[in-house]
Design an enzyme around this catalytic site. Structure first.
Site, short mmCIF file in Angstrom:
data_model
loop_
_atom_site.label_atom_id
_atom_site.label_comp_id
_atom_site.label_asym_id
_atom_site.label_seq_id
_atom_site.Cartn_x
_atom_site.Cartn_y
_atom_site.Cartn_z
N CYS A 159 0.81 -1.22 0.00
CA CYS A 159 0.00 0.00 0.00
C CYS A 159 0.85 1.27 0.00
O CYS A 159 0.31 2.36 -0.22
CB CYS A 159 -0.95 0.00 1.19
SG CYS A 159 -1.93 -1.49 1.29
N HIS A 195 -3.06 6.99 3.06
CA HIS A 195 -3.54 5.69 2.55
C HIS A 195 -4.92 5.42 3.13
O HIS A 195 -5.18 5.65 4.31
CB HIS A 195 -2.55 4.59 2.94
CG HIS A 195 -3.07 3.22 2.65
ND1 HIS A 195 -3.65 2.90 1.44
CD2 HIS A 195 -3.10 2.09 3.40
CE1 HIS A 195 -4.01 1.63 1.47
NE2 HIS A 195 -3.69 1.11 2.64
N ASN A 255 -10.34 -0.14 0.64
CA ASN A 255 -8.88 -0.07 0.60
C ASN A 255 -8.39 -0.61 -0.75
O ASN A 255 -8.57 -1.79 -1.03
CB ASN A 255 -8.32 -0.89 1.77
CG ASN A 255 -6.80 -0.92 1.80
OD1 ASN A 255 -6.13 -0.51 0.85
ND2 ASN A 255 -6.25 -1.42 2.89
O1 UT7 Z 1 -3.61 -1.48 3.78
C1 UT7 Z 1 -3.21 -1.97 5.01
C2 UT7 Z 1 -4.02 -3.10 5.38
N1 UT7 Z 1 -4.86 -3.19 6.45
C3 UT7 Z 1 -5.27 -2.35 7.40
O2 UT7 Z 1 -4.89 -1.22 7.50
C4 UT7 Z 1 -6.22 -2.89 8.37
C5 UT7 Z 1 -5.93 -2.49 9.78
N2 UT7 Z 1 -6.90 -3.06 10.71
C6 UT7 Z 1 -8.19 -2.67 10.73
O3 UT7 Z 1 -8.62 -1.84 9.96
C7 UT7 Z 1 -9.09 -3.27 11.79
O4 UT7 Z 1 -8.31 -4.01 12.69
C8 UT7 Z 1 -10.21 -4.19 11.20
C9 UT7 Z 1 -11.24 -3.32 10.49
C10 UT7 Z 1 -9.63 -5.22 10.28
C11 UT7 Z 1 -10.94 -4.90 12.34
O5 UT7 Z 1 -11.47 -3.94 13.25
P1 UT7 Z 1 -11.21 -4.10 14.82
O6 UT7 Z 1 -11.92 -3.00 15.47
O7 UT7 Z 1 -9.72 -4.20 15.02
O8 UT7 Z 1 -11.93 -5.44 15.14
P2 UT7 Z 1 -11.35 -6.76 15.82
O9 UT7 Z 1 -10.50 -7.52 14.87
O10 UT7 Z 1 -10.78 -6.40 17.15
O11 UT7 Z 1 -12.67 -7.57 16.08
C12 UT7 Z 1 -13.69 -7.14 17.03
C13 UT7 Z 1 -14.86 -8.06 16.94
C14 UT7 Z 1 -14.49 -9.54 16.98
O12 UT7 Z 1 -15.53 -10.22 17.65
P3 UT7 Z 1 -15.36 -10.62 19.22
O13 UT7 Z 1 -14.15 -11.51 19.27
O14 UT7 Z 1 -15.18 -9.33 19.94
O15 UT7 Z 1 -16.66 -11.32 19.51
C15 UT7 Z 1 -14.52 -9.96 15.54
O16 UT7 Z 1 -14.78 -11.34 15.38
O17 UT7 Z 1 -15.52 -7.88 15.67
C16 UT7 Z 1 -15.65 -9.12 15.00
N3 UT7 Z 1 -15.58 -8.89 13.58
C17 UT7 Z 1 -16.65 -8.57 12.84
N4 UT7 Z 1 -17.94 -8.40 13.17
C18 UT7 Z 1 -18.80 -8.07 12.19
C19 UT7 Z 1 -14.49 -8.92 12.77
N5 UT7 Z 1 -14.85 -8.63 11.50
C20 UT7 Z 1 -16.18 -8.41 11.53
C21 UT7 Z 1 -17.11 -8.06 10.55
N6 UT7 Z 1 -18.41 -7.91 10.91
N7 UT7 Z 1 -16.77 -7.87 9.25
#
Ligand code: UT7
Length: 322
Positions: free
Chosen positions: A121, A245, A275
């Protein structure tokens, strides 16, 4: 992040200006509601946690690059024969061999060298800095493109990544000029020890430790941006607009806060693009140009981070007509 050299002063004798720009997006619209009908997620969760509402997918990396580049050449008022080099940033090449830039070179009718650059990215900023470097070596017009078809390396069963990505391209023409260079400062970094937190094996799909990437991204963006600002001899107050980004609106908010630059001075298009990796900064920059948000003489901060982990930033003094 592993740092490069601290001070990289730009040699302003062999300067360059941005003279053309264009974009392309995948043909098919995929909304959060579409995804929610296929997997255990919701429009509300995606919007709240990422800022994304919809993304466009489809096409090939070369096809999107060509579409964006045609507009960039037209805006610059230059013909394909006048381009001296093509640098194509992509992390989703159409073929293993040859480079996707070779196809773009052929389809556009360019008569010059062409290379792919993969810095994930951060790829567009890496390519832009490379392009300015080649202007300093005597090239007169360079086409710099970021183009991606991330939908082809997305696991559409994995809700933690499938909601994030989209396809698109952005292209810029940069031209040698005897004026001061538009590139005032830059910084490129990489820390390959972080490979495992964001990767895709050859033929595989993206695997990511979201939270870890998030934390590292905020720090990497901030550090890179501050180094570029310092290298340009500026302070954060001198920055008119930040083009970050487009991965997650919360990452942008955290980085802007750490930079002490108000959020109103950032550009965001991720609500409609998702993204798009190396296409995301050019997509956002062109959006700001077309919205009339950029004035001649504005200092722009372009800053990205991505798999590697890489990070990259550039301070560009806008001289192009809007
Ligand atoms: O270009 C560079 C590439 N990537 C990035 O920059 C991504 C960087 N990371 C992020 O943007 C975020 O970490 C994400 C958007 C990927 C995830 O958001 P988060 O606030 O960090 O969520 P999390 O991974 O901590 O998950 C929180 C909860 C979990 O459930 P529990 O364990 O609390 O019950 C996940 O299973 O949200 C759940 N979850 C979802 N729920 C509904 C994860 N994905 C989803 C989803 N819909 N799509």
């Amino acid at each position: 992040m592993a740092q490069g050299h601290e001070i990289m002063t730009v040699n302003s004798y062999n300067g360059g200006q941005i003279t053309g720009w264009g974009i392309a997006l995948g043909n098919d619209l995929v909304t959060n509601h579409d995804l929610a009908s296929r997997m255990d997620t919701s429009d509300e969760w995606i919007k709240e946690r990422t800022g994304i509402s919809e993304r466009r997918i489809g096409g090939t990396t070369a096809g999107l690059a060509v579409q964006a580049a045609k507009d960039a050449l037209e805006v610059a008022g230059c013909s394909p024969e006048e381009i001296d080099l093509l640098v194509l940033a992509t992390t989703t090449p159409d073929d293993q061999i040859p480079a996707t830039s070779a196809m773009v070179q052929h389809l556009l009718g360019l008569k010059c060298g062409a290379m792919d650059l993969n810095a994930a990215c951060s790829g567009f900023v890496y390519s832009l800095v490379t392009g300015f470097g080649m202007l300093a070596l005597g090239n007169r017009r360079i086409l710099v493109i970021g183009s991606e078809t991330l939908s082809r390396v997305t696991d559409w069963e994995d809700r933690s990544t499938a909601i994030l990505f989209g396809d698109g391209a952005g292209a810029f023409v940069i031209e040698a000029s005897s004026d001061q260079s538009a590139l005032l400062g830059w910084e490129l970094s990489c820390d390959g020890s972080l490979r495992d937190i964001l990767h895709a094996e050859i033929g595989g799909t993206i695997v990511m430790s979201g939270q870890e990437v998030f934390r590292k991204a905020v720090i990497a963006m901030t550090e890179s941006a501050l180094t570029s600002i310092k290298n340009a001899g500026l302070t954060p107050e001198d920055i008119a607009l930040v083009i970050p980004h487009q991965a997650n609106i919360r990452i942008i908010e955290s980085a802007m806060k750490r930079l002490h630059i108000p959020m109103e001075k950032s550009v965001s298009v991720l609500h409609k693009t998702g993204n798009t990796s190396s296409a995301s900064i050019p997509l956002a920059l062109v959006d700001a140009v077309e919205d009339g948000r950029i004035q001649e003489g504005d200092n722009l901060l372009l800053v990205g981070f991505g798999a590697g982990m890489t990070s990259a930033s550039a301070i560009v003094k806008w001289g192009g007509s809007t």
